[in-house]
Enzyme design. Structure first.
Site, short mmCIF file in Angstrom:
data_model
loop_
_atom_site.label_atom_id
_atom_site.label_comp_id
_atom_site.label_asym_id
_atom_site.label_seq_id
_atom_site.Cartn_x
_atom_site.Cartn_y
_atom_site.Cartn_z
CE LYS A 9 -1.94 -1.03 3.93
NZ LYS A 9 -1.34 -2.34 4.22
NE ARG B 295 -4.55 -0.47 9.37
CZ ARG B 295 -3.34 -0.22 8.88
NH1 ARG B 295 -2.97 1.01 8.61
NH2 ARG B 295 -2.51 -1.18 8.68
NE ARG C 122 7.80 -2.81 6.20
CZ ARG C 122 6.50 -2.58 6.26
NH1 ARG C 122 5.91 -1.90 5.30
NH2 ARG C 122 5.79 -3.04 7.25
NE ARG D 100 6.28 -0.81 10.31
CZ ARG D 100 5.25 -0.70 9.47
NH1 ARG D 100 5.36 0.05 8.38
NH2 ARG D 100 4.12 -1.32 9.69
NE ARG E 97 1.84 -5.40 10.77
CZ ARG E 97 2.87 -5.16 9.98
NH1 ARG E 97 4.04 -5.74 10.23
NH2 ARG E 97 2.75 -4.35 8.95
P1 AP5 Z 1 4.87 -1.55 1.70
O1 AP5 Z 1 4.57 -0.69 0.51
O2 AP5 Z 1 5.64 -0.93 2.82
O3 AP5 Z 1 3.56 -2.30 2.19
P2 AP5 Z 1 2.35 -1.78 3.06
O4 AP5 Z 1 1.13 -2.48 2.56
O5 AP5 Z 1 2.33 -0.29 3.10
O6 AP5 Z 1 2.81 -2.41 4.43
P3 AP5 Z 1 2.68 -1.94 5.91
O7 AP5 Z 1 3.31 -3.02 6.74
O8 AP5 Z 1 3.27 -0.56 6.06
O9 AP5 Z 1 1.18 -1.94 6.11
P4 AP5 Z 1 0.49 -1.93 7.44
O10 AP5 Z 1 -0.89 -1.61 6.99
O11 AP5 Z 1 0.64 -3.13 8.28
O12 AP5 Z 1 1.32 -0.78 8.21
P5 AP5 Z 1 1.00 0.72 8.59
O13 AP5 Z 1 2.25 1.46 8.67
O14 AP5 Z 1 -0.10 1.29 7.77
O15 AP5 Z 1 5.65 -2.81 1.14
C1 AP5 Z 1 6.14 -3.82 2.01
C2 AP5 Z 1 7.56 -4.23 1.57
O16 AP5 Z 1 7.53 -4.79 0.26
C3 AP5 Z 1 8.56 -3.09 1.49
O17 AP5 Z 1 9.81 -3.54 1.93
C4 AP5 Z 1 8.60 -2.71 0.02
O18 AP5 Z 1 9.86 -2.19 -0.32
C5 AP5 Z 1 8.37 -4.07 -0.64
N1 AP5 Z 1 7.66 -3.98 -1.90
C6 AP5 Z 1 6.44 -3.39 -2.08
N2 AP5 Z 1 6.05 -3.51 -3.38
C7 AP5 Z 1 7.06 -4.20 -4.00
C8 AP5 Z 1 7.27 -4.64 -5.33
N3 AP5 Z 1 6.38 -4.41 -6.28
N4 AP5 Z 1 8.39 -5.33 -5.60
C9 AP5 Z 1 9.31 -5.56 -4.65
N5 AP5 Z 1 9.20 -5.16 -3.38
C10 AP5 Z 1 8.08 -4.48 -3.05
O19 AP5 Z 1 0.39 0.50 10.05
C11 AP5 Z 1 1.21 0.02 11.10
C12 AP5 Z 1 0.44 0.01 12.41
O20 AP5 Z 1 0.00 1.35 12.71
C13 AP5 Z 1 -0.85 -0.82 12.45
O21 AP5 Z 1 -0.60 -2.17 12.72
C14 AP5 Z 1 -1.60 -0.11 13.57
O22 AP5 Z 1 -1.09 -0.47 14.83
C15 AP5 Z 1 -1.27 1.35 13.33
N6 AP5 Z 1 -2.24 2.00 12.44
C16 AP5 Z 1 -2.01 2.49 11.18
N7 AP5 Z 1 -3.13 3.03 10.67
C17 AP5 Z 1 -4.10 2.86 11.61
C18 AP5 Z 1 -5.47 3.19 11.67
N8 AP5 Z 1 -6.11 3.79 10.64
N9 AP5 Z 1 -6.16 2.86 12.79
C19 AP5 Z 1 -5.56 2.26 13.85
N10 AP5 Z 1 -4.26 1.92 13.86
C20 AP5 Z 1 -3.53 2.21 12.75
#
Ligand code: AP5
Length: 210
Positions: A8, A83, A122, A155, A166
């Site tokens: 994402k 979310r 990552r 992380r 997760r």
């Molecule tokens: P990446 O693009 O980083 O994936 P992502 O889907 O953004 O992954 P996240 O782990 O960041 O999602 P998440 O929803 O768990 O975390 P968030 O920070 O939002 O890609 C992943 C990896 O793959 C990277 O290394 C990238 O380089 C690689 N990659 C991607 N595409 C590729 C490709 N095409 N080819 C090769 N490599 C590739 O949330 C974290 C925490 O924050 C949550 O668990 C929660 O505790 C809190 N939080 C966040 N938002 C909320 C909310 N709205 N409400 C409550 N709590 C929240």
């Protein structure tokens, strides 16, 4: 939207660059608040490290403040918000006040085995939020951010013991809100398995020319 690690954040940043609009990433904003040591940030950090959703009130107040900044007038990309059902209802209320609507919900699909490999390899920059993959997208210098020169970290929630939780949280609390957008015909799927250079082409097909 999409499961943890589906790509994402990577897609959101590409969309932001292509269309010249700000990327508002809930996870990044919560990590920034945690790094600054604010009261909300301290609470958020504990939930994030356990792989659980941060309480709605905290997330909604941070996102509402951000969405009211003037740079959102020409549009924006939301990453990781809403979310939960309560957050989706709050987003509708915030957008209604701004006379704005969600045009598209991009749903990123990816196979669980690819995701687990991605998350455990990552590395993230704690200062500017840049994201790397040790194998597929390594930094130029090992362990150092290309963008700002800071030391890269893993992380807490990318550790193997936290990742399955997760996924459970995603299935239970986030997946159900897809229905709201499904009914409005706003969901477009994009594969999380595309090669990096295929992503802009796929996005242009879905979202139209920048
Ligand atoms: P990446 O693009 O980083 O994936 P992502 O889907 O953004 O992954 P996240 O782990 O960041 O999602 P998440 O929803 O768990 O975390 P968030 O920070 O939002 O890609 C992943 C990896 O793959 C990277 O290394 C990238 O380089 C690689 N990659 C991607 N595409 C590729 C490709 N095409 N080819 C090769 N490599 C590739 O949330 C974290 C925490 O924050 C949550 O668990 C929660 O505790 C809190 N939080 C966040 N938002 C909320 C909310 N709205 N409400 C409550 N709590 C929240």
């Amino acid at each position: 939207m999409g499961p943890p690690g589906s790509g994402k954040g990577t897609r959101a940043k590409i969309i932001g660059r292509m269309y010249g609009i700000p990327v508002i990433a809930a996870g990044d904003m919560l990590r920034e608040a945690a790094a600054r040591g604010t009261e909300k940030g301290k609470v958020a950090r504990a939930y994030m490290n356990r792989g659980e959703l941060v309480p709605d009130d905290i997330v909604i107040s941070i996102m509402e403040k951000r969405l009211n900044k003037p740079d959102t007038e020409r549009g924006f990309v939301l990453d990781g918000f809403p979310r939960s059902v309560r957050q989706a209802v709050a987003l509708d209320r915030i957008l209604e006040k701004q006379n704005a609507t969600i045009d598209t919900l991009l749903y990123v699909t990816a196979k669980p085995e690819i995701i687990v490999g991605r998350l455990s390899l990552r590395r993230s920059c704690p200062k500017c939020g840049a994201v790397y993959h040790l194998k597929d997208m390594p930094p130029r210098e090992e362990g150092v951010c290309d963008e700002c020169g800071s030391r890269l970290i893993q992380r807490e929630d990318d550790k193997e013991e936290i990742i399955p939780h997760r996924f459970e949280v995603y299935e239970r609390q986030t997946f159900p809100i897809l229905e709201r957008y499904q009914d409005a015909g706003k969901i477009k799927e994009i594969s999380g398995d595309l090669e990096m250079d295929q992503i802009p082409v796929a996005l242009e097909e879905i979202l139209g020319k920048p």
